[in-house]
Design an enzyme around this catalytic site. Structure first.
Site, PDB file in Angstrom:
ATOM      1  CD  GLU A  10       7.702 -38.596  61.295  1.00 21.62           C
ATOM      2  OE1 GLU A  10       6.747 -39.160  61.818  1.00 21.62           O
ATOM      3  OE2 GLU A  10       7.596 -37.745  60.400  1.00 21.62           O
ATOM      4  CB  THR A  11      12.602 -42.582  61.642  1.00 23.72           C
ATOM      5  OG1 THR A  11      13.567 -41.660  61.102  1.00 23.72           O
ATOM      6  CG2 THR A  11      11.466 -42.739  60.655  1.00 23.72           C
TER       7      THR A  11
END
Lengths: 254, 325
Positions: A51-52
């Site tokens: 998700e980063t």
């Protein structure tokens, strides 16, 4: 037969759910190990992403967080949160994503609580909160959920609905405006549960060698159908070797 | 924004100037990476109070700001910090005691809120969160919102898709823009005017900067403007957004700064151990935060050997083989 730990079996049960070509949304800990194991064992063309914003990282060492510099090395691209979540919200790529999540509580429809136990504004126990979990559970067609099998973690009603499963049953996601899809499997230290395609309720699919379906029922507040349950295949020599020698040689997670 | 003044200054001056009691603040980074820790510790040393903080998943930094008693309100998606603290410890205890007003969002929602702020529109739409308690349960009451001009009227709103035949969505979630008074980020390279080059993941840093009235950049290196302008496509933040530039080597320590140093697993678990007990945490603060004059003194206290252990390998950008058990 080689001895194995429950954690190793859980990891492999999750890895077996990942298909070749899946884009795997990965959290930390056991979910990361499961995704890496799938890549080495049954889904060599699966793609791990975070998700980063890191996609298809060269994971020479196990990252301990999704922002660990280890996810940045050798990635196809290092972007940010907006791009990562857009990849899942956009149906063109999103339909190929399988999410791996964990939680403090799960109900029979696979709704997850990772926020708190007790009253929201002054809880008895506070957890980390959604992070990207609510986003993933809202967007992607398939999700694996890791849980410890304990009564309090499988309550009739969860204290806070952080990440949507099938909400209150068939058609509820669509009525709420969510994309269809939802959780696929709940993988615990005792067995694996799937969701019925009609009722959207959790049922027991596999119990581990040495575990009875009754023991599983004794460890949850709500009851599930056990009529379709079968004993899970234990890890093979080859699976264990890959886990121990290639995926987590320093035993950081397993 | 600050187009005219000399921007390079000391950290204590930058914090003193731009972080005021009660202001709305956001910090860059994500869990164990690129948190502007030198700035966070300086805010704690200057005993700033009643800050309103916006965070997606800023583990280390936000937890210390809570522990230092600097925050009274927090809008957050995730209070966790990797292996050392699956739930941030001071965050957890502050909420369980009722010491902090807080409100939960998801990471995507928080990122969209910063993006809306950077774009100058009141909200952004997403399909995340329908049917969840993130939509249903508010931390700040309607009454409180009505009295505070710096809070939006609502936490969140759901509307029917105004283009009903378009995009295959019946409803969408609207999340309100964030425009902090000040944002602080730590980057690898900046020039003296504030143009920044972030290496590795950028998280939501650029939007947080662009949404903010004032911006403090701390950096590993101040490099020549001409050097950064040889490859402008690698720079994420142009100087026009930036108010102050501070040179702070190891400014993200004990979180990681890609290509420079790894996170310090020993220090992070040391802090977590101390954070679990109020008295021990005070002792930790007195030694490592209040007991040092500035970040350089903290680094001296940690010692050269400890810093050498986390020094980044040139090929991978992290400390290869670092003991992280």
């Amino acid at each position: 037969m080689t001895e194995y730990t429950l954690k190793e079996l859980m990891t492999l049960m999750a890895a077996r759910e990942i298909r070749d070509g899946d884009i795997v949304f990965c959290g930390t800990g056991i979910s990361m190990v499961a995704a890496m194991a799938a890549k080495y064992i049954n889904a060599p063309n699966s793609i791990i992403f975070f998700e980063t914003g890191a996609i298809d990282s060269k994971l020479e060492e196990i990252p301990m967080a999704v922002a660990d510099p280890r996810v940045m090395f050798g990635a196809a691209s290092n972007s940010g949160l907006l791009d990562a979540f857009a990849t899942m919200q956009n149906r063109i790529t999103g339909d190929h994503v399988i999410g791996i999540l964990g939680a403090a509580q799960v109900d029979k429809y696979g709704n997850l609580n990772s926020t708190c136990i007790g009253d929201y504004s002054k809880p008895k126990t506070r957890f980390s909160g959604s992070g990207g979990a609510c986003d993933v559970a809202s967007f992607v067609p398939r999700c694996l959920i890791f849980m410890q099998h304990e009564k309090r973690k499988f309550p009739i009603k969860i204290d806070y609905l952080t990440s949507p499963g099938y909400l209150d049953g068939p058609g509820a996601r669509e009525r709420a405006g969510l994309m269809s899809g939802g959780p696929t499997a709940v993988i615990t230290n005792l067995g694996v549960m799937y969701f019925d395609s009609e009722t959207k309720e959790m049922y027991l699919a596999y119990y581990y060698p040495g575990v009875t379906p009754q023991k599983i029922l004794d460890n949850m507040e709500f009851s599930v159908d056990i009529s379709r349950a079968a004993e899970a295949a234990p890890p093979s020599e080859q699976e264990l070797q890959i886990l121990r020698e290639r995926v987590d040689p320093y035993k950081l997670i397993l | 924004m600050n187009l005219n003044q000399e921007k390079v200054m000391t950290l204590d001056k930058a914090i003193g100037m731009y972080v005021t009691d009660g202001c709305h603040i956001s910090i860059g980074g994500f869990t164990v990476s690129r948190n502007p820790m030198a700035a966070v510790f300086e805010i704690m040393r200057q005993k700033k109070k009643n800050l309103h903080c916006y965070a997606h998943s800023n583990g280390t930094g936000v937890d210390e700001l809570i522990g230092g008693g600097c925050l009274s309100k927090l809008e957050i998606a995730y209070g966790g910090n990797g292996k050392a603290a699956p739930t941030c410890i001071r965050f957890k205890s502050a909420i369980q005691r009722g010491d902090l007003l807080f409100e939960d969002y998801s990471n995507y929602q928080m990122s969209l809120r910063f993006h809306a702020g950077a774009m100058g529109i009141p909200f952004m739409a997403t399909r995340s969160g329908l049917g969840t308690d993130i939509v249903n349960k508010w931390g700040f009451s309607k009454e409180m919102r009505g009295k505070d001009p710096k809070l939006p009227d609502k936490k969140i709103e759901i509307i029917d898709n105004p283009f009903p035949n378009w995009g295959n969505a019946s409803r969408v979630v609207l999340v309100p823009a964030i425009n902090p008074d000040v944002t602080i980020i730590h980057v690898q390279k900046a020039d003296k005017y504030g143009t920044c080059r972030i290496e590795g993941l950028t998280f939501a840093d650029a939007d947080q900067v662009k949404a903010s009235k004032h911006v403090i950049i701390t950096c590993e290196e101040i490099v020549e403007t001409d050097t950064l302008r040889e490859k402008p496509e690698y720079n994420q933040i142009p100087f026009i957004h930036v108010s102050a530039v501070v040179h702070v080597p190891y400014g993200a320590y004990p979180s990681a700064c890609y290509n420079y140093y790894d996170y310090d697993p020993q220090m992070l678990s040391h802090v977590s151990k101390f954070a679990k007990d109020d008295d021990l945490y005070q002792k930790y603060l007195e030694k490592f935060v209040y007991g040092v004059k500035d970040h350089q003194e903290l680094l001296k206290l940690m010692g050269k050997d400890q810093l050498a252990k986390i020094s980044a390998d040139r090929r991978t950008g992290y400390a290869t083989g670092l003991d992280r058990r």
